[in-house]
Design an enzyme around this catalytic site. Sequence first.
Site, PDB file in Angstrom:
ATOM      1  N   GLY A  71       0.833  -1.205   0.000  1.00 41.57           N
ATOM      2  CA  GLY A  71       0.000   0.000   0.000  1.00 41.57           C
ATOM      3  C   GLY A  71       0.866   1.252   0.000  1.00 41.57           C
ATOM      4  O   GLY A  71       0.538   2.250   0.647  1.00 41.57           O
TER       5      GLY A  71
ATOM      6  N   GLY B  47      -0.488   5.056  -1.086  1.00 45.03           N
ATOM      7  CA  GLY B  47      -1.513   5.777  -0.332  1.00 45.03           C
ATOM      8  C   GLY B  47      -0.938   6.966   0.424  1.00 45.03           C
ATOM      9  O   GLY B  47       0.240   7.316   0.281  1.00 45.03           O
TER      10      GLY B  47
ATOM     11  N   ASP C 159       2.040  -1.822  -4.494  1.00 42.86           N
ATOM     12  CA  ASP C 159       0.624  -1.438  -4.394  1.00 42.86           C
ATOM     13  C   ASP C 159      -0.101  -2.112  -5.553  1.00 42.86           C
ATOM     14  O   ASP C 159       0.542  -2.716  -6.419  1.00 42.86           O
ATOM     15  CB  ASP C 159       0.483   0.104  -4.479  1.00 42.86           C
ATOM     16  N   ILE C 160      -1.434  -1.920  -5.612  1.00 43.47           N
ATOM     17  CA  ILE C 160      -2.176  -2.499  -6.747  1.00 43.47           C
ATOM     18  C   ILE C 160      -2.201  -1.525  -7.930  1.00 43.47           C
ATOM     19  O   ILE C 160      -2.736  -1.836  -8.980  1.00 43.47           O
ATOM     20  CB  ILE C 160      -3.621  -2.900  -6.352  1.00 43.47           C
TER      21      ILE C 160
ATOM     22  N   ASP D 244      -0.867  -7.328  -4.765  1.00 39.87           N
ATOM     23  CA  ASP D 244      -2.118  -7.308  -4.002  1.00 39.87           C
ATOM     24  C   ASP D 244      -1.826  -7.956  -2.643  1.00 39.87           C
ATOM     25  O   ASP D 244      -1.480  -9.129  -2.570  1.00 39.87           O
ATOM     26  CB  ASP D 244      -3.169  -8.111  -4.794  1.00 39.87           C
TER      27      ASP D 244
ATOM     28  N   TYR E 214     -14.809  -0.418   9.622  1.00 41.74           N
ATOM     29  CA  TYR E 214     -13.369  -0.158   9.702  1.00 41.74           C
ATOM     30  C   TYR E 214     -12.872  -0.346  11.134  1.00 41.74           C
ATOM     31  O   TYR E 214     -11.866  -1.022  11.384  1.00 41.74           O
ATOM     32  CB  TYR E 214     -13.139   1.282   9.224  1.00 41.74           C
TER      33      TYR E 214
ATOM     34  N   LYS F  11     -10.171  -2.967  12.653  1.00 42.97           N
ATOM     35  CA  LYS F  11      -8.948  -2.531  13.337  1.00 42.97           C
ATOM     36  C   LYS F  11      -8.857  -3.143  14.747  1.00 42.97           C
ATOM     37  O   LYS F  11      -7.782  -3.564  15.174  1.00 42.97           O
ATOM     38  CB  LYS F  11      -8.875  -1.003  13.402  1.00 42.97           C
TER      39      LYS F  11
HETATM   40  C1  AKB Z   1     -10.321   7.559   8.770  1.00 43.92           C
HETATM   41  O1  AKB Z   1     -10.840   8.682   8.888  1.00 43.92           O
HETATM   42  O2  AKB Z   1     -10.945   6.547   8.453  1.00 43.92           O
HETATM   43  C2  AKB Z   1      -8.848   7.427   9.105  1.00 43.92           C
HETATM   44  C3  AKB Z   1      -8.623   7.041  10.530  1.00 43.92           C
HETATM   45  C4  AKB Z   1      -8.898   7.989  11.613  1.00 43.92           C
HETATM   46  O3  AKB Z   1      -8.191   5.953  10.782  1.00 43.92           O
HETATM   47  N1  AKB Z   1      -8.170   8.638   8.821  1.00 43.92           N
END
Ligand code: AKB
Length: 313
Positions: free
Chosen positions: A9, A12, A35-36, A53, A143, A147
């Site tokens: 990655g 990014g 990266d891809i 990938d 997300y 995490k």
């Molecule tokens: C997001 O906004 O998703 C990221 C984060 C805070 O991990 N920047």
Amino acid sequence: MQKSILILGACGQIGTELTLALRKTHGNDHVIASDIREGSESLMESGPFEILDATDYDALEEVVAYYEIEAVYLMAAMLSATAEKFPERAWNLNMTSLFNVLNLGKERKIQKIFWPSSIAVFGTNTPKTNTPQNTIMEPSTVYGISKLSGERWCSYYHHKFGVDVRSIRYPGLISWKTMPGGGTTDYAVEIYHKALSEKKYSCFLQPDTKLPMMFMDDAIRATLMIMDAEADTLKVRSSYNLAAMSFSPSQIAESIQKEIPDFTVTYEPDFRQTIADSWPSSIDDSEAHQDWGWKSEFDLERTTTEMLKHLTP
Ligand code: AKB
């Protein structure tokens, strides 16, 4: 022979600057960007690059063997706002890539791993200000769930299999070299671009939504510091809280208006407001101070000066 470093990655927002910083320290030929898709000119021209990938274990294993990779920085991920639109794709990218790298560590094909976590691991039941390292963690976003799960897997692989994986919970990151993509904190980068190009910005968060933020130079320095630390000083093997500053959209607007007085901001909150409301407004990073000497250098004023200086055409 000097072993090499692989960034997954690399094109990014963080990956680009991290690759350039690592190339400065370790030499261009020893830092392999991947990266891809291809990235910026400075990244592509300064050292080796592979289309890769991070969810493809066999391809990853091949690159690791070919370049004799010692350390992997896994920066490929789908961020909070995009992940809400594509939950399964986000889970697959964020988790499969992590398992691939952790398993390379378990099989001793690589010696060290960096994996980024985020303030998104916290949720609405978490204490909102000065959020401690260890507290209630009930993320309400796809997300954040990926995490928090990732943190538990990092800790598990470290304690069970001796994998040397190191991690930071990044706040929102502000940078001028590469745009962020798909995050809730992206407004804090967009606002500088719009202030210069149009003198007006429509913000997707409310004016008083305060979030933890950091200038990219601090984030890169923290990443290099934790990776350079002696393994036995790192007591947290899930992920370290990390902080620099906290501000709201109206505060960043004010700091820009000091330099561009006729800049105006309107507020049109969308679905990202709910995500931001579930996150802390400030972070207690005292364990990072104690264990590996972390100290931030950029406040909002300095960040605004740097952003406007570098983005002014
Ligand atoms: C997001 O906004 O998703 C990221 C984060 C805070 O991990 N920047």
